[in-house]
Write a protein that holds these residues in place. Structure first.
Motif, PDB file in Angstrom:
ATOM      1  N   THR A 182       3.459  -2.611   1.160  1.00 48.57           N
ATOM      2  CA  THR A 182       2.741  -3.314   0.014  1.00 48.57           C
ATOM      3  C   THR A 182       1.709  -3.156  -0.146  1.00 48.57           C
ATOM      4  OG1 THR A 182       4.982  -4.921   1.022  1.00 48.57           O
ATOM      5  CG2 THR A 182       3.333  -5.282  -1.105  1.00 48.57           C
ATOM      6  N   GLU A 185       1.022   0.461  -2.134  1.00 50.83           N
ATOM      7  CA  GLU A 185       1.474  -0.499  -3.418  1.00 50.83           C
ATOM      8  C   GLU A 185       0.726  -0.848  -4.303  1.00 50.83           C
ATOM      9  OE1 GLU A 185       6.322  -0.383  -3.078  1.00 50.83           O
ATOM     10  OE2 GLU A 185       5.404  -2.082  -2.353  1.00 50.83           O
ATOM     11  N   ILE A 190       1.592   1.408  -7.879  1.00 49.01           N
ATOM     12  CA  ILE A 190       3.248   1.829  -7.366  1.00 49.01           C
ATOM     13  C   ILE A 190       3.811   1.484  -7.170  1.00 49.01           C
ATOM     14  CG2 ILE A 190       1.842   4.665  -7.559  1.00 49.01           C
ATOM     15  CD1 ILE A 190       2.243   4.218  -4.886  1.00 49.01           C
ATOM     16  N   VAL A 191       5.520   1.644  -6.984  1.00 49.30           N
ATOM     17  CA  VAL A 191       6.307   0.492  -6.391  1.00 49.30           C
ATOM     18  C   VAL A 191       6.937   1.889  -5.936  1.00 49.30           C
ATOM     19  CG1 VAL A 191       7.340   0.798  -8.846  1.00 49.30           C
ATOM     20  CG2 VAL A 191       8.247  -1.039  -6.595  1.00 49.30           C
ATOM     21  N   TYR A 192       7.588   2.044  -4.497  1.00 50.10           N
ATOM     22  CA  TYR A 192       8.139   2.911  -3.941  1.00 50.10           C
ATOM     23  C   TYR A 192       9.929   2.055  -4.263  1.00 50.10           C
ATOM     24  CZ  TYR A 192       4.615   4.811  -0.715  1.00 50.10           C
ATOM     25  OH  TYR A 192       3.478   5.872  -0.901  1.00 50.10           O
ATOM     26  N   LYS A 197      11.291   2.707   0.765  1.00 48.74           N
ATOM     27  CA  LYS A 197      10.234   2.202   0.970  1.00 48.74           C
ATOM     28  C   LYS A 197      11.106   1.818   2.242  1.00 48.74           C
ATOM     29  CE  LYS A 197       8.065  -2.300   0.669  1.00 48.74           C
ATOM     30  NZ  LYS A 197       7.269  -3.257  -0.199  1.00 48.74           N
ATOM     31  N   TYR A 267       8.577   7.451  -5.954  1.00 51.46           N
ATOM     32  CA  TYR A 267       7.549   5.888  -6.174  1.00 51.46           C
ATOM     33  C   TYR A 267       7.476   6.058  -7.375  1.00 51.46           C
ATOM     34  CZ  TYR A 267       3.026   8.938  -6.148  1.00 51.46           C
ATOM     35  OH  TYR A 267       2.543  10.039  -6.203  1.00 51.46           O
ATOM     36  N   TYR A 270       3.458   1.890 -11.730  1.00 51.17           N
ATOM     37  CA  TYR A 270       3.937  -0.207 -11.558  1.00 51.17           C
ATOM     38  C   TYR A 270       3.233  -0.507 -13.203  1.00 51.17           C
ATOM     39  CZ  TYR A 270       4.439  -4.596 -11.827  1.00 51.17           C
ATOM     40  OH  TYR A 270       4.409  -6.046 -11.615  1.00 51.17           O
TER      41      TYR A 270
END
Length: 483
Positions: A182, A185, A190-192, A197, A267, A270
């Motif tokens: 986290t 990220e 970014i967001v996996y 994740k 990913y 965001y």
């Protein structure tokens, strides 16, 4: 995954695809085994299913899978069944304490005879482990081979066994690993994806377990610029946190391995503003043709545009192609990674999108003449095919649909074609007095779709079956792609 269990998995996935009766002939065709084998698989599978899931067999009807789909995933059921296999339990035990027990001691722990265990090891060496160029020793059983391949193998094993829930690493703090990811990220906006994740947390746990056992990876620096990668500083910080948490030392090769795998993870960015900035940067960088990594992308874009004139060569598409080749270069740096890269969509794309897939393959074959040292496989062709298909923008055209002898179904066929082709095609199904070149021009028709040949000079005619086949639909798409 052992052959018998693979058949069980395929059977359950097939039966779960539709709530209906599947004939034994259908199942035979899909699984590629005899009627007798199918019945044996069903008998064994029924014994392992939870009470809420039931397979019914009926003479004259076939086979059907009954269960309430709310909050039940057949994939989770399959994973749970897999964990009960002796094969999995052996490999899990070897991962935790490989090399510490004799064959006889290991057999006692698995509640089986030494001879049965030896037969199981022989089968693993000849099948499941062979693809990874690994083997299990007999006297003091342990998975032997290249350290990278051992990690890839266990990564796949634990993903299959705990795809949706559970944590098979008692010595590693799952919540802490998730917190580290986290942080990565957050630092990089970014967001996996959730499954990515989870997969990365498994990988981190496998790395830590192996390092704690004194097993280290060897990642050559090669031609890849590790320091300029977006995730370099974040992954380096992750490595330092892991060192402190588990009182170990992670050499540079291990940090590179972590960085590569986190970079290859799926990913999204965001922040939309950051995406726009990165797209603009990639477009600017592509003019720097003195750098090979941009030459690689530019060469493919030229080949793709020739093969697919309808590609919408917008900035985002160019950026996504650049991302694809960046990851391809990274995979080529990791020993053995290309050999195990797979996609569960490959069979579908090869079958349902065959013409597109073959043209992408041709593009990459020509591209490889200039870059023979960069390897790829069907997994990469699948990703490229889906990327290109989603970026095709056909020129809007108007077609006249002529159904000979079956005029009553013209609206059904028109809707079927529209559903497959999209809004770029306007289909005229009106009744006309004759069909001459003059009438075609009067109504602004670009081409004709017909179930029988016509003598027209001004526009092309695409011949289809009364109910269009996949080949018919592909021929219609090709016509849309013409200037």
């Amino acid at each position: 995954m052992e052959k018998e269990f693979t058949l069980t998995q395929k059977l359950l996935i097939l039966l779960d695809s539709e709530y209906r009766w599947f004939t034994l002939a259908e199942i035979e065709e899909q699984l590629g085994v005899s009627d007798k084998t199918i019945r044996k698989i069903i008998d064994e599978t029924v014994q392992e299913l939870p009470p809420s899931i039931h397979i019914e067999i009926s003479r004259g009807k076939g086979v059907i899978l009954h269960y309430e789909k709310r909050n039940v995933a057949i994939g989770e059921v399959i994973s749970s069944m897999y964990r009960q296999r002796t094969l999995y339990q052996l490999l899990d035990l070897l991962f935790a304490e490989g090399g510490q027990s004799s064959l006889e001691e290991l057999a006692d722990k698995l509640y089986m005879s030494s001879s049965s265990l030896k037969k199981l090891i022989i089968r693993l060496n000849n099948h499941e482990l062979k693809r990874y160029h690994l083997r299990i020793a007999y006297s003091m059983p342990e998975v032997k081979g290249n350290e990278m391949n051992i990690r890839y193998f266990y990564w796949k094993l634990y993903h299959d066994a705990y795809e949706f829930s559970g944590w098979p690493f008692p010595g590693i703090d799952q919540a802490q690993i998730h917190e580290y990811i986290t942080t990565i990220e957050s630092e990089n906006d970014i967001v996996y994806f959730l499954n990515a994740k989870r997969s990365l947390s498994f990988l981190a746990a496998i790395i830590m377990t192996r390092v704690l056992q004194g097993k280290y990876a060897d990642v050559p620096r090669g031609q890849y610029d590790w320091e300029s990668s977006m995730l370099h500083s974040s992954v380096t910080a992750l490595a330092r946190a892991l060192e402190q948490r588990y009182s170990i030392h992670l050499p540079m090769d291990e940090i590179r391995f972590l960085q590569a795998m986190f970079s290859l993870g799926q990913y999204n960015y965001y922040d939309d503003a950051k995406i726009s900035t990165m797209i603009a940067m990639e477009k600017t960088n592509l003019v720097q043709i003195q750098e090979e990594k941009y030459q690689i992308v530019n060469h493919f874009l030229m080949l793709a545009l020739t093969a697919f004139p309808a590609i919408d060569m917008n900035d985002r598409f160019i950026w996504e192609v650049g991302e694809f080749f960046e990851k391809l270069r990274l995979e080529n740096v990791l020993p053995g990674m290309i050999a195990i890269s797979t996609s569960n969509l490959t069979d579908y794309v090869q079958k349902e999108c065959s013409p597109m897939y073959q043209r992408v393959r041709s593009c990459m074959q020509e591209w490889s003449l200039r870059y023979p040292d960069i390897l790829y496989n069907d997994y990469h062709l699948t990703k490229l095919t889906l990327l290109i298909i989603s970026s095709l923008r056909y020129k809007s055209k108007r077609a006249f649909l002529l159904i000979g002898g079956e005029f009553s179904i013209r609206h059904y066929v028109a809707k079927l074609i529209k559903n497959e082709i999209g809004d770029e095609l306007i289909i005229n199904t009106s009744i006309m007095e004759g069909l001459s070149d003059e009438i075609i021009q009067k109504h602004g028709i670009d081409f004709v779709i017909s179930t029988f040949p016509l003598e027209l000079n001004t526009v092309p005619v695409v011949i289809i079956s009364t109910i269009p086949t996949k080949r018919d639909l592909e021929n219609i798409r090709k016509e849309l792609m013409q200037p």
